[in-house]
Design a protein around this motif. Structure first.
Motif, PDB file in Angstrom:
ATOM      1  N   LEU A  34       0.458  -1.226   0.319  1.00 35.60           N
ATOM      2  CA  LEU A  34      -0.207  -0.140   0.437  1.00 35.60           C
ATOM      3  C   LEU A  34       1.632   0.540  -0.411  1.00 35.60           C
ATOM      4  O   LEU A  34       2.126   1.192   0.683  1.00 35.60           O
ATOM      5  N   THR A  35       0.675   2.133  -0.757  1.00 34.01           N
ATOM      6  CA  THR A  35       1.187   4.032  -0.703  1.00 34.01           C
ATOM      7  C   THR A  35       0.600   4.378  -0.664  1.00 34.01           C
ATOM      8  O   THR A  35      -0.369   4.660  -0.838  1.00 34.01           O
ATOM      9  N   LEU A  36       1.029   5.584   0.676  1.00 31.02           N
ATOM     10  CA  LEU A  36       0.151   6.478   1.008  1.00 31.02           C
ATOM     11  C   LEU A  36       0.333   7.596   0.135  1.00 31.02           C
ATOM     12  O   LEU A  36       1.827   7.866   0.524  1.00 31.02           O
ATOM     13  N   THR A  37      -0.721   8.271  -0.409  1.00 32.82           N
ATOM     14  CA  THR A  37      -0.211   9.605  -0.686  1.00 32.82           C
ATOM     15  C   THR A  37      -1.218  10.851  -0.148  1.00 32.82           C
ATOM     16  O   THR A  37      -2.255  10.466  -0.104  1.00 32.82           O
ATOM     17  N   GLY A  38      -1.365  12.087   0.876  1.00 27.30           N
ATOM     18  CA  GLY A  38      -1.840  13.039   1.163  1.00 27.30           C
ATOM     19  C   GLY A  38      -1.454  12.843   2.593  1.00 27.30           C
ATOM     20  O   GLY A  38      -0.760  12.699   2.840  1.00 27.30           O
ATOM     21  N   GLU A  39      -2.695  12.621   2.960  1.00 30.82           N
ATOM     22  CA  GLU A  39      -2.782  13.459   4.359  1.00 30.82           C
ATOM     23  C   GLU A  39      -3.461  12.011   5.275  1.00 30.82           C
ATOM     24  O   GLU A  39      -4.321  11.518   4.862  1.00 30.82           O
ATOM     25  N   LEU A  40      -2.951  11.625   6.397  1.00 28.66           N
ATOM     26  CA  LEU A  40      -3.094  10.911   6.647  1.00 28.66           C
ATOM     27  C   LEU A  40      -4.099  11.015   8.856  1.00 28.66           C
ATOM     28  O   LEU A  40      -2.909  11.532   9.083  1.00 28.66           O
ATOM     29  N   PRO A  47       5.369   9.353   0.084  1.00 26.40           N
ATOM     30  CA  PRO A  47       5.018  10.296  -0.831  1.00 26.40           C
ATOM     31  C   PRO A  47       3.377  10.737   0.149  1.00 26.40           C
ATOM     32  O   PRO A  47       3.238  11.885   0.173  1.00 26.40           O
ATOM     33  N   MET A  48       3.471  10.026   1.613  1.00 29.72           N
ATOM     34  CA  MET A  48       2.937  11.612   2.714  1.00 29.72           C
ATOM     35  C   MET A  48       3.244  12.125   2.909  1.00 29.72           C
ATOM     36  O   MET A  48       4.096  12.652   3.475  1.00 29.72           O
ATOM     37  N   SER A  49       2.023  13.200   2.908  1.00 32.88           N
ATOM     38  CA  SER A  49       2.683  15.064   3.107  1.00 32.88           C
ATOM     39  C   SER A  49       1.970  14.964   4.672  1.00 32.88           C
ATOM     40  O   SER A  49       2.660  16.121   5.287  1.00 32.88           O
ATOM     41  N   PHE A  50       1.730  14.704   5.173  1.00 36.85           N
ATOM     42  CA  PHE A  50       0.694  14.704   7.087  1.00 36.85           C
ATOM     43  C   PHE A  50       0.218  13.544   7.072  1.00 36.85           C
ATOM     44  O   PHE A  50      -0.175  12.668   6.821  1.00 36.85           O
ATOM     45  N   MET A  51       0.963  13.628   8.835  1.00 37.03           N
ATOM     46  CA  MET A  51      -0.413  12.408   9.421  1.00 37.03           C
ATOM     47  C   MET A  51      -0.613  13.126  11.263  1.00 37.03           C
ATOM     48  O   MET A  51       0.832  13.273  11.712  1.00 37.03           O
ATOM     49  N   ASP A  52      -1.508  13.061  11.546  1.00 34.21           N
ATOM     50  CA  ASP A  52      -1.757  12.973  12.928  1.00 34.21           C
ATOM     51  C   ASP A  52      -1.323  12.152  13.908  1.00 34.21           C
ATOM     52  O   ASP A  52      -0.946  11.046  13.291  1.00 34.21           O
ATOM     53  N   SER A  53      -1.909  12.244  14.802  1.00 30.84           N
ATOM     54  CA  SER A  53      -1.744  10.503  15.722  1.00 30.84           C
ATOM     55  C   SER A  53      -2.835   9.557  15.887  1.00 30.84           C
ATOM     56  O   SER A  53      -2.873   8.626  16.163  1.00 30.84           O
ATOM     57  N   PRO A 100       7.771  16.283   6.583  1.00 31.14           N
ATOM     58  CA  PRO A 100       7.226  16.567   7.884  1.00 31.14           C
ATOM     59  C   PRO A 100       6.893  15.213   8.224  1.00 31.14           C
ATOM     60  O   PRO A 100       6.586  15.884   9.351  1.00 31.14           O
ATOM     61  N   ALA A 101       6.381  13.976   7.438  1.00 25.14           N
ATOM     62  CA  ALA A 101       5.118  13.351   7.836  1.00 25.14           C
ATOM     63  C   ALA A 101       6.251  11.827   8.965  1.00 25.14           C
ATOM     64  O   ALA A 101       5.810  12.092   9.863  1.00 25.14           O
ATOM     65  N   LEU A 102       7.369  12.003   9.160  1.00 24.07           N
ATOM     66  CA  LEU A 102       8.519  11.689   9.698  1.00 24.07           C
ATOM     67  C   LEU A 102       7.950  11.918  10.850  1.00 24.07           C
ATOM     68  O   LEU A 102       8.767  10.781  11.844  1.00 24.07           O
ATOM     69  N   ILE A 135       5.588  12.918  13.497  1.00 25.43           N
ATOM     70  CA  ILE A 135       5.138  12.697  14.761  1.00 25.43           C
ATOM     71  C   ILE A 135       6.027  10.848  15.170  1.00 25.43           C
ATOM     72  O   ILE A 135       6.623  10.727  16.226  1.00 25.43           O
ATOM     73  N   PHE A 136       6.913  10.340  14.498  1.00 21.86           N
ATOM     74  CA  PHE A 136       7.238   9.083  14.549  1.00 21.86           C
ATOM     75  C   PHE A 136       8.475   9.394  15.673  1.00 21.86           C
ATOM     76  O   PHE A 136       9.042   8.812  16.404  1.00 21.86           O
ATOM     77  N   GLN A 137       9.012  10.887  15.230  1.00 19.69           N
ATOM     78  CA  GLN A 137      10.091  10.398  15.928  1.00 19.69           C
ATOM     79  C   GLN A 137       9.738  11.267  17.109  1.00 19.69           C
ATOM     80  O   GLN A 137      10.460  10.909  18.112  1.00 19.69           O
ATOM     81  N   ILE A 138       8.811  12.177  17.158  1.00 15.37           N
ATOM     82  CA  ILE A 138       9.062  12.993  18.137  1.00 15.37           C
ATOM     83  C   ILE A 138       8.521  12.155  19.860  1.00 15.37           C
ATOM     84  O   ILE A 138       8.482  12.173  20.891  1.00 15.37           O
ATOM     85  N   THR A 139       7.356  10.851  19.117  1.00 10.38           N
ATOM     86  CA  THR A 139       7.083  10.005  20.079  1.00 10.38           C
ATOM     87  C   THR A 139       7.918   8.904  20.542  1.00 10.38           C
ATOM     88  O   THR A 139       7.807   7.894  20.986  1.00 10.38           O
ATOM     89  N   ARG A 140       8.936   9.053  19.503  1.00 13.74           N
ATOM     90  CA  ARG A 140      10.246   7.461  19.758  1.00 13.74           C
ATOM     91  C   ARG A 140       9.651   6.138  19.662  1.00 13.74           C
ATOM     92  O   ARG A 140       9.753   5.422  20.103  1.00 13.74           O
ATOM     93  N   ALA A 141       8.268   6.778  18.514  1.00 13.04           N
ATOM     94  CA  ALA A 141       7.725   5.622  18.372  1.00 13.04           C
ATOM     95  C   ALA A 141       8.381   4.704  17.565  1.00 13.04           C
ATOM     96  O   ALA A 141       8.468   3.243  16.385  1.00 13.04           O
ATOM     97  N   GLU A 142       9.292   5.465  15.905  1.00 10.10           N
ATOM     98  CA  GLU A 142       9.720   4.977  15.141  1.00 10.10           C
ATOM     99  C   GLU A 142      10.973   3.554  15.606  1.00 10.10           C
ATOM    100  O   GLU A 142      11.286   2.848  14.838  1.00 10.10           O
ATOM    101  N   GLU A 143      11.305   3.595  16.994  1.00 14.01           N
ATOM    102  CA  GLU A 143      12.206   2.592  17.622  1.00 14.01           C
ATOM    103  C   GLU A 143      11.733   1.453  18.287  1.00 14.01           C
ATOM    104  O   GLU A 143      11.843   0.416  18.168  1.00 14.01           O
ATOM    105  N   ASN A 144      10.048   1.191  17.713  1.00  9.54           N
ATOM    106  CA  ASN A 144       9.412   0.546  18.062  1.00  9.54           C
ATOM    107  C   ASN A 144       8.548  -0.403  16.942  1.00  9.54           C
ATOM    108  O   ASN A 144       8.015  -1.217  17.004  1.00  9.54           O
TER     109      ASN A 144
END
Length: 110
Positions: A20-26, A55-61, A89-91, A93-102
């Motif tokens: 699945l390839t996501l484009t736009g805002e999640l 390709p995703m441009s935005f993601m919220d919580s 900038p979509a990355l 939220i993963f970094q500031i929440t440290r979810a990227e590590e898990n």
């Protein structure tokens, strides 16, 4: 003021491998569409699912929460989830929440 880009989900499948390839805002309004797409893929027999977030441009919580739920669901149900990191900038939220590590991020899952 930036104009919201609606979420587009491009789907492809090759046997037990799906992508699945996501484009736009999640966000809270579009996360259910992604969850439905994942459920359909797994229901159709996909055992390895790659979600390309580049390709995703935005993601919220709510998007972040969905990825955590999908990761848990994959482990519990015996299928593999792989995520390809979004660009900024979509990355963020993963970094500031440290979810990227898990979460199951991969460099490239061709």
């Amino acid at each position: 003021m930036a104009i919201a880009k609606p979420l587009e989900i491009d789907e492809s499948r090759d046997g037990e491998r799906g992508r699945l390839t996501l484009t736009g805002e999640l966000d809270i309004a579009t996360a259910p569409r992604l969850e439905e797409a994942v459920t359909a893929m797994v229901g159709a027999g996909v055992k390895r699912l790659v979600i390309d977030l580049r390709p995703m441009s935005f993601m919220d919580s709510s998007g972040l929460r969905l990825f955590i739920v999908l990761c848990d669901r994959a482990r519990a149900d015996g299928w593999t989830l792989e995520l390809i990191r979004p660009l900024s900038p979509a990355l963020t939220i993963f970094q500031i929440t440290r979810a990227e590590e898990n979460l199951p991020f991969v460099e490239d899952a061709s």
